[in-house]
Design a protein around this motif. Sequence first.
Motif, mmCIF file in Angstrom:
data_model
loop_
_atom_site.group_PDB
_atom_site.id
_atom_site.type_symbol
_atom_site.label_atom_id
_atom_site.label_comp_id
_atom_site.label_asym_id
_atom_site.label_seq_id
_atom_site.Cartn_x
_atom_site.Cartn_y
_atom_site.Cartn_z
ATOM 1 N N ASN A 107 -5.583 -11.018 -0.829
ATOM 2 C CA ASN A 107 -6.051 -11.179 0.122
ATOM 3 C C ASN A 107 -7.561 -10.674 0.221
ATOM 4 O O ASN A 107 -7.777 -9.627 -0.533
ATOM 5 C CB ASN A 107 -5.508 -10.840 1.556
ATOM 6 C CG ASN A 107 -4.261 -11.509 1.952
ATOM 7 O OD1 ASN A 107 -4.235 -12.713 1.984
ATOM 8 N ND2 ASN A 107 -3.161 -10.602 1.917
ATOM 9 N N PRO A 108 -8.447 -11.216 1.000
ATOM 10 C CA PRO A 108 -9.737 -10.723 1.163
ATOM 11 C C PRO A 108 -9.780 -8.993 1.717
ATOM 12 O O PRO A 108 -8.613 -8.637 2.374
ATOM 13 C CB PRO A 108 -10.766 -11.288 2.053
ATOM 14 C CG PRO A 108 -9.768 -12.612 2.241
ATOM 15 C CD PRO A 108 -8.463 -12.268 1.908
ATOM 16 N N VAL A 109 -10.552 -8.279 1.597
ATOM 17 C CA VAL A 109 -10.734 -6.948 2.113
ATOM 18 C C VAL A 109 -10.676 -6.938 3.839
ATOM 19 O O VAL A 109 -10.923 -8.120 4.283
ATOM 20 C CB VAL A 109 -12.041 -6.296 2.088
ATOM 21 C CG1 VAL A 109 -12.441 -5.233 2.615
ATOM 22 C CG2 VAL A 109 -12.201 -6.134 0.633
ATOM 23 N N PRO A 110 -9.796 -6.259 4.540
ATOM 24 C CA PRO A 110 -9.516 -4.904 4.140
ATOM 25 C C PRO A 110 -7.935 -4.815 3.655
ATOM 26 O O PRO A 110 -7.579 -3.837 3.209
ATOM 27 C CB PRO A 110 -9.639 -4.015 5.346
ATOM 28 C CG PRO A 110 -9.137 -4.937 6.571
ATOM 29 C CD PRO A 110 -9.824 -6.277 5.905
ATOM 30 N N LYS A 111 -7.408 -6.090 3.763
ATOM 31 C CA LYS A 111 -5.810 -6.071 3.592
ATOM 32 C C LYS A 111 -5.423 -6.792 2.056
ATOM 33 O O LYS A 111 -4.993 -7.802 2.117
ATOM 34 C CB LYS A 111 -5.120 -6.740 4.671
ATOM 35 C CG LYS A 111 -5.137 -5.989 5.830
ATOM 36 C CD LYS A 111 -4.188 -6.716 7.020
ATOM 37 C CE LYS A 111 -4.455 -5.713 8.292
ATOM 38 N NZ LYS A 111 -3.395 -6.089 9.089
ATOM 39 N N PHE A 112 -5.991 -6.145 1.088
ATOM 40 C CA PHE A 112 -5.664 -6.753 -0.281
ATOM 41 C C PHE A 112 -4.787 -5.788 -1.272
ATOM 42 O O PHE A 112 -4.848 -4.706 -0.907
ATOM 43 C CB PHE A 112 -6.897 -7.079 -1.031
ATOM 44 C CG PHE A 112 -7.543 -5.922 -1.496
ATOM 45 C CD1 PHE A 112 -7.482 -5.538 -2.670
ATOM 46 C CD2 PHE A 112 -8.527 -5.131 -0.703
ATOM 47 C CE1 PHE A 112 -8.219 -4.582 -3.234
ATOM 48 C CE2 PHE A 112 -9.081 -3.813 -1.189
ATOM 49 C CZ PHE A 112 -8.906 -3.875 -2.313
ATOM 50 N N HIS A 113 -4.323 -6.409 -2.110
ATOM 51 C CA HIS A 113 -3.627 -5.476 -3.023
ATOM 52 C C HIS A 113 -3.679 -6.451 -4.527
ATOM 53 O O HIS A 113 -3.742 -7.473 -4.474
ATOM 54 C CB HIS A 113 -2.114 -4.782 -2.941
ATOM 55 C CG HIS A 113 -1.142 -5.846 -2.618
ATOM 56 N ND1 HIS A 113 -0.452 -6.590 -3.671
ATOM 57 C CD2 HIS A 113 -0.703 -6.419 -1.457
ATOM 58 C CE1 HIS A 113 0.267 -7.623 -3.016
ATOM 59 N NE2 HIS A 113 0.129 -7.433 -1.534
ATOM 60 N N GLU A 114 -3.365 -5.609 -5.621
ATOM 61 C CA GLU A 114 -3.384 -6.257 -6.762
ATOM 62 C C GLU A 114 -2.360 -7.042 -7.150
ATOM 63 O O GLU A 114 -1.195 -6.871 -6.800
ATOM 64 C CB GLU A 114 -3.535 -4.999 -7.976
ATOM 65 C CG GLU A 114 -4.584 -4.189 -7.856
ATOM 66 C CD GLU A 114 -5.933 -4.644 -8.357
ATOM 67 O OE1 GLU A 114 -6.049 -5.807 -8.876
ATOM 68 O OE2 GLU A 114 -7.126 -4.116 -8.006
ATOM 69 N N GLU A 115 -2.481 -8.087 -7.597
ATOM 70 C CA GLU A 115 -1.592 -9.246 -8.064
ATOM 71 C C GLU A 115 -1.304 -9.544 -9.340
ATOM 72 O O GLU A 115 -2.376 -9.298 -10.080
ATOM 73 C CB GLU A 115 -1.637 -10.431 -7.139
ATOM 74 C CG GLU A 115 -1.603 -10.273 -5.688
ATOM 75 C CD GLU A 115 -0.401 -10.280 -5.070
ATOM 76 O OE1 GLU A 115 0.771 -10.854 -5.856
ATOM 77 O OE2 GLU A 115 -0.134 -9.868 -4.012
ATOM 78 N N PHE A 116 -0.131 -9.798 -10.052
ATOM 79 C CA PHE A 116 -0.342 -10.781 -11.132
ATOM 80 C C PHE A 116 -1.145 -11.823 -11.021
ATOM 81 O O PHE A 116 -1.399 -12.419 -10.034
ATOM 82 C CB PHE A 116 1.219 -11.030 -11.502
ATOM 83 C CG PHE A 116 2.142 -9.962 -11.948
ATOM 84 C CD1 PHE A 116 1.908 -9.348 -13.036
ATOM 85 C CD2 PHE A 116 3.070 -9.520 -10.887
ATOM 86 C CE1 PHE A 116 2.811 -8.352 -13.605
ATOM 87 C CE2 PHE A 116 3.853 -8.345 -11.429
ATOM 88 C CZ PHE A 116 3.477 -7.880 -12.824
ATOM 89 N N ILE A 117 -1.621 -12.251 -12.043
ATOM 90 C CA ILE A 117 -2.774 -13.266 -12.306
ATOM 91 C C ILE A 117 -2.325 -14.472 -11.636
ATOM 92 O O ILE A 117 -3.291 -15.321 -10.997
ATOM 93 C CB ILE A 117 -2.976 -13.420 -13.772
ATOM 94 C CG1 ILE A 117 -4.613 -14.324 -13.824
ATOM 95 C CG2 ILE A 117 -2.146 -13.995 -14.855
ATOM 96 C CD1 ILE A 117 -5.063 -14.053 -15.208
ATOM 97 N N ASN A 118 -1.007 -15.051 -11.661
ATOM 98 C CA ASN A 118 -0.603 -16.281 -11.064
ATOM 99 C C ASN A 118 -0.134 -16.118 -9.533
ATOM 100 O O ASN A 118 0.576 -17.080 -9.113
ATOM 101 C CB ASN A 118 0.627 -16.711 -11.972
ATOM 102 C CG ASN A 118 1.768 -15.761 -12.052
ATOM 103 O OD1 ASN A 118 1.683 -14.429 -12.222
ATOM 104 N ND2 ASN A 118 3.017 -16.372 -12.255
ATOM 105 N N THR A 119 -0.154 -14.784 -8.999
ATOM 106 C CA THR A 119 0.558 -15.021 -7.832
ATOM 107 C C THR A 119 -0.335 -14.357 -6.405
ATOM 108 O O THR A 119 -0.005 -14.359 -5.218
ATOM 109 C CB THR A 119 1.825 -13.826 -7.765
ATOM 110 O OG1 THR A 119 1.003 -12.415 -7.965
ATOM 111 C CG2 THR A 119 2.798 -14.229 -8.620
ATOM 112 N N GLY A 120 -1.678 -14.377 -6.756
ATOM 113 C CA GLY A 120 -2.650 -13.986 -5.708
ATOM 114 C C GLY A 120 -3.022 -15.241 -4.796
ATOM 115 O O GLY A 120 -2.489 -16.475 -5.007
#
Length: 179
Positions: A107-120
């Motif tokens: 998601n955008p800031v502030p509620k994001f976390h790193e994802e696998f390339i195919n799951t964001g």
Amino acid sequence: SEEEVWENLEYWIKIITPVAEEEGIRLGIHPCDPPVEKLGGIPQLLRSFDAYKRLTEIVDSPNNAIEFCQGTFSEMADAADGGIYDMIRYFGERKKILYVHFRNVSNPVPKFHEEFINTGHVDMWKAMAIYQEVGFDGFFIDDHVPHTHGDTDWGHRGRAFANGYIQALIEAVQKQAVR
């Protein structure tokens, strides 16, 4: 202050860009990661689409470009609103992208976390199709890959997955464009 930092950056870009032109070097600055207003009380300039437009307009030169960290840029705006796709198109059409950190986040800031390339939250096929459409001729690099079970500290398994995914998308988009 933020304006003082901008003044210093503008001064530097105006001095260094002609030198880069003479030497055949293209300059590119990575966005603030994460793209927040301040870190440790220090203003973070390159945290928005408008800030990057301002940066590339300081000196109108192909040597004054950007490192396009797609994950960080996608943290700046909601993909559902077209933000990341508009950014790719804007900088790509102007030949301002040196290379791409091709990654995804939740998601955008502030509620994001790193994802696998195919799951964001970014449609990676759509992003790759826009790079193709605007004639981007640089390279794509995996970046910030999540670790998997039994992976190394460097993330060999996550990187292998990301690089395979990137190569498959490049090929798919190129073949689609030929049809």
